[in-house]
Design an enzyme around this catalytic site. Structure first.
Site, PDB file in Angstrom:
ATOM      1  N   GLY A  17       7.560 -10.357   3.139  1.00  0.00           N
ATOM      2  CA  GLY A  17       8.610 -10.391   4.355  1.00  0.00           C
ATOM      3  C   GLY A  17       9.689 -11.349   4.245  1.00  0.00           C
ATOM      4  O   GLY A  17      10.124 -11.745   5.020  1.00  0.00           O
ATOM      5  N   ASN A  19      12.687 -10.539   2.852  1.00  0.00           N
ATOM      6  CA  ASN A  19      13.815  -9.813   3.095  1.00  0.00           C
ATOM      7  C   ASN A  19      13.941  -9.610   4.960  1.00  0.00           C
ATOM      8  O   ASN A  19      15.014 -10.096   4.948  1.00  0.00           O
ATOM      9  CB  ASN A  19      13.817  -8.866   2.240  1.00  0.00           C
ATOM     10  CG  ASN A  19      15.121  -8.966   1.112  1.00  0.00           C
ATOM     11  OD1 ASN A  19      16.218  -8.975   1.474  1.00  0.00           O
ATOM     12  ND2 ASN A  19      14.019  -9.244   0.430  1.00  0.00           N
ATOM     13  N   ARG A  71      -1.198  11.018   3.560  1.00  0.00           N
ATOM     14  CA  ARG A  71      -0.086  10.513   3.255  1.00  0.00           C
ATOM     15  C   ARG A  71       0.706  11.332   4.603  1.00  0.00           C
ATOM     16  O   ARG A  71       1.552  10.325   5.207  1.00  0.00           O
ATOM     17  CB  ARG A  71       0.873  10.904   2.296  1.00  0.00           C
ATOM     18  CG  ARG A  71       1.800   9.241   1.280  1.00  0.00           C
ATOM     19  CD  ARG A  71       2.518  10.057  -0.072  1.00  0.00           C
ATOM     20  NE  ARG A  71       1.421   9.367  -0.601  1.00  0.00           N
ATOM     21  CZ  ARG A  71       1.551   7.848  -1.415  1.00  0.00           C
ATOM     22  NH1 ARG A  71       3.103   7.669  -1.062  1.00  0.00           N
ATOM     23  NH2 ARG A  71       1.072   7.450  -2.315  1.00  0.00           N
ATOM     24  N   MET A  96       5.490  -1.051  -0.049  1.00  0.00           N
ATOM     25  CA  MET A  96       5.235  -0.203  -1.184  1.00  0.00           C
ATOM     26  C   MET A  96       4.322   0.800  -0.718  1.00  0.00           C
ATOM     27  O   MET A  96       3.279   1.090  -1.810  1.00  0.00           O
ATOM     28  CB  MET A  96       4.235  -1.287  -1.723  1.00  0.00           C
ATOM     29  CG  MET A  96       4.797  -3.026  -2.089  1.00  0.00           C
ATOM     30  SD  MET A  96       5.946  -3.005  -2.733  1.00  0.00           S
ATOM     31  CE  MET A  96       5.887  -2.590  -4.455  1.00  0.00           C
ATOM     32  N   ARG A  97       5.131   1.860   0.185  1.00  0.00           N
ATOM     33  CA  ARG A  97       3.875   3.290   0.082  1.00  0.00           C
ATOM     34  C   ARG A  97       5.796   4.179  -0.570  1.00  0.00           C
ATOM     35  O   ARG A  97       6.735   3.835   0.604  1.00  0.00           O
ATOM     36  CB  ARG A  97       4.402   3.175   1.384  1.00  0.00           C
ATOM     37  CG  ARG A  97       2.607   2.382   1.791  1.00  0.00           C
ATOM     38  CD  ARG A  97       1.479   2.908   1.359  1.00  0.00           C
ATOM     39  NE  ARG A  97       1.233   4.404   0.546  1.00  0.00           N
ATOM     40  CZ  ARG A  97      -0.119   4.658   0.226  1.00  0.00           C
ATOM     41  NH1 ARG A  97      -0.794   4.135  -0.804  1.00  0.00           N
ATOM     42  NH2 ARG A  97      -0.747   5.636   0.295  1.00  0.00           N
ATOM     43  N   ASN A 113      16.988   0.804   2.100  1.00  0.00           N
ATOM     44  CA  ASN A 113      16.170   0.044   0.837  1.00  0.00           C
ATOM     45  C   ASN A 113      16.441  -0.711   0.253  1.00  0.00           C
ATOM     46  O   ASN A 113      18.071   0.012   0.480  1.00  0.00           O
ATOM     47  CB  ASN A 113      15.244   1.773   0.113  1.00  0.00           C
ATOM     48  CG  ASN A 113      14.005   0.135  -0.639  1.00  0.00           C
ATOM     49  OD1 ASN A 113      13.447  -0.251  -0.287  1.00  0.00           O
ATOM     50  ND2 ASN A 113      14.483   0.672  -1.990  1.00  0.00           N
ATOM     51  N   HIS A 115      16.715  -2.700  -2.942  1.00  0.00           N
ATOM     52  CA  HIS A 115      16.369  -2.153  -4.729  1.00  0.00           C
ATOM     53  C   HIS A 115      16.755  -3.230  -5.392  1.00  0.00           C
ATOM     54  O   HIS A 115      17.834  -3.520  -5.343  1.00  0.00           O
ATOM     55  CB  HIS A 115      16.608  -1.152  -5.302  1.00  0.00           C
ATOM     56  CG  HIS A 115      15.790  -0.901  -6.265  1.00  0.00           C
ATOM     57  ND1 HIS A 115      14.058  -0.630  -6.872  1.00  0.00           N
ATOM     58  CD2 HIS A 115      16.298  -0.644  -8.167  1.00  0.00           C
ATOM     59  CE1 HIS A 115      14.375   0.083  -7.666  1.00  0.00           C
ATOM     60  NE2 HIS A 115      15.490  -0.010  -8.516  1.00  0.00           N
ATOM     61  N   SER A 142      20.379  -4.174  -4.815  1.00  0.00           N
ATOM     62  CA  SER A 142      21.807  -3.351  -4.463  1.00  0.00           C
ATOM     63  C   SER A 142      20.789  -2.750  -2.767  1.00  0.00           C
ATOM     64  O   SER A 142      19.516  -2.689  -3.008  1.00  0.00           O
ATOM     65  CB  SER A 142      21.463  -1.413  -5.483  1.00  0.00           C
ATOM     66  OG  SER A 142      21.896  -2.130  -6.535  1.00  0.00           O
ATOM     67  N   ASP A 151      14.963   6.133  -4.884  1.00  0.00           N
ATOM     68  CA  ASP A 151      16.326   4.849  -5.548  1.00  0.00           C
ATOM     69  C   ASP A 151      17.716   5.468  -5.829  1.00  0.00           C
ATOM     70  O   ASP A 151      18.272   5.174  -6.840  1.00  0.00           O
ATOM     71  CB  ASP A 151      15.256   4.042  -7.070  1.00  0.00           C
ATOM     72  CG  ASP A 151      14.340   3.045  -6.265  1.00  0.00           C
ATOM     73  OD1 ASP A 151      14.212   2.704  -5.170  1.00  0.00           O
ATOM     74  OD2 ASP A 151      12.745   2.600  -7.332  1.00  0.00           O
ATOM     75  N   GLU A 180      19.372 -11.289  -2.202  1.00  0.00           N
ATOM     76  CA  GLU A 180      18.668  -9.884  -1.491  1.00  0.00           C
ATOM     77  C   GLU A 180      18.477 -10.583  -0.581  1.00  0.00           C
ATOM     78  O   GLU A 180      19.405  -9.638   0.606  1.00  0.00           O
ATOM     79  CB  GLU A 180      17.274  -9.561  -1.759  1.00  0.00           C
ATOM     80  CG  GLU A 180      17.538  -9.078  -3.480  1.00  0.00           C
ATOM     81  CD  GLU A 180      15.368  -8.306  -3.392  1.00  0.00           C
ATOM     82  OE1 GLU A 180      14.667  -8.353  -2.392  1.00  0.00           O
ATOM     83  OE2 GLU A 180      15.220  -8.617  -4.673  1.00  0.00           O
TER      84      GLU A 180
HETATM   85  C1  GRF Z   1      11.939  -7.569  -3.071  1.00  0.00           C
HETATM   86  O1  GRF Z   1      12.045  -8.296  -4.276  1.00  0.00           O
HETATM   87  C2  GRF Z   1      12.394  -6.450  -2.634  1.00  0.00           C
HETATM   88  O2  GRF Z   1      13.860  -6.208  -3.334  1.00  0.00           O
HETATM   89  C3  GRF Z   1      11.405  -5.361  -3.410  1.00  0.00           C
HETATM   90  O3  GRF Z   1      10.560  -5.911  -2.944  1.00  0.00           O
HETATM   91  C4  GRF Z   1      10.396  -7.144  -2.948  1.00  0.00           C
HETATM   92  C5  GRF Z   1      10.335  -7.773  -1.313  1.00  0.00           C
HETATM   93  O4  GRF Z   1       9.897  -9.378  -1.095  1.00  0.00           O
HETATM   94  N1  GRF Z   1      11.953  -3.914  -3.069  1.00  0.00           N
HETATM   95  P1  GRF Z   1       9.440 -10.010   0.352  1.00  0.00           P
HETATM   96  O5  GRF Z   1       8.602  -9.194   1.072  1.00  0.00           O
HETATM   97  O6  GRF Z   1      11.406  -9.229   1.036  1.00  0.00           O
HETATM   98  O7  GRF Z   1       9.964 -11.422  -0.024  1.00  0.00           O
END
Ligand code: GRF
Length: 200
Positions: A17, A19, A71, A96-97, A113, A115, A142, A151, A180
């Site tokens: 987490g 981000n 799902r 991651m889903r 999202n 990416h 992005s 994506d 990011e």
């Molecule tokens: C990041 O690299 C993001 O771009 C990708 O998954 C990673 C997440 O990292 N989608 P974090 O959990 O935010 O540290």
């Protein structure tokens, strides 16, 4: 900006987490920030990001995908949780889903999202290794609206980094991740302003 005007935003995570933490810091650190992070949800109950969010005073929840037969029932539970919290905007941050068209369509225009590539280049996984293998001089990240095609939704904003001699996937990932953390707060603010009908 008053609390009532701020766009109620949930962040969906699966892991550490970082981000998510950058979004919370931006939203809590600036009274004029147009979004409030009011909920963090993980599909993995043990995700490190949940503790980080709770430390920052944000409500957290886990909706464990393994507890659901398929799902769609998982996504219905997730959707119900978001609606119960009166969420207006959802930011995927290392979630991651893969989401089905049902969920994506339900949140269309309200689902973001991040990416780790300069979209439209390198959709999908292993973006850093693929960028190195392709020999690109620039790489980056992005933020885009999520659409049913993976994506491929409209890009809101991007950040670029150079690819340096001697880079491997790990050093490149680290350089991109630092951008990011700058990009996502900026792009979320943009999406929140658009949602309130402001300038784009
Ligand atoms: C990041 O690299 C993001 O771009 C990708 O998954 C990673 C997440 O990292 N989608 P974090 O959990 O935010 O540290």
């Amino acid at each position: 900006m008053s609390g009532a005007e701020k766009v109620r935003t949930a962040v969906l995570i699966s892991g550490r987490g970082s981000n998510m933490a950058s979004l919370i810091a931006a939203a809590q650190g600036d009274p004029a920030y147009p979004a409030a992070i009011t909920l963090v949800v993980s599909n993995r109950p043990g995700a490190g990001g949940l503790a980080r969010a709770a430390e920052a005073g944000v409500a957290t929840d886990a909706v464990d995908h393994k507890a659901f037969p398929d799902r769609e029932t998982f996504e219905r539970a997730l959707d119900a949780r978001l609606r119960a919290a009166e969420i207006e905007l959802v930011a995927l941050a290392g979630f991651m889903r893969v989401l089905t068209p049902w969920f994506v369509t339900r949140w269309e225009g309200r689902l973001l999202n991040i990416h780790p590539s300069l979209l439209p280049a390198f959709r999908g996984v292993d973006t850093h290794a693929r960028a190195l293998a392709a020999g690109v001089a620039e790489h980056g990240c992005s933020v885009h609206y999520v659409t049913p095609e993976l994506d491929a939704g409209p890009v809101i904003d991007r950040e670029t980094v150079p690819v340096l001699p001697g880079d491997d996937a790990a050093t490149l990932a680290e350089r991109v991740l630092a951008r990011e953390h700058v990009l996502y707060p900026r792009a979320l603010a943009e999406a929140a302003r658009r949602l309130r009908g402001g300038q784009s």
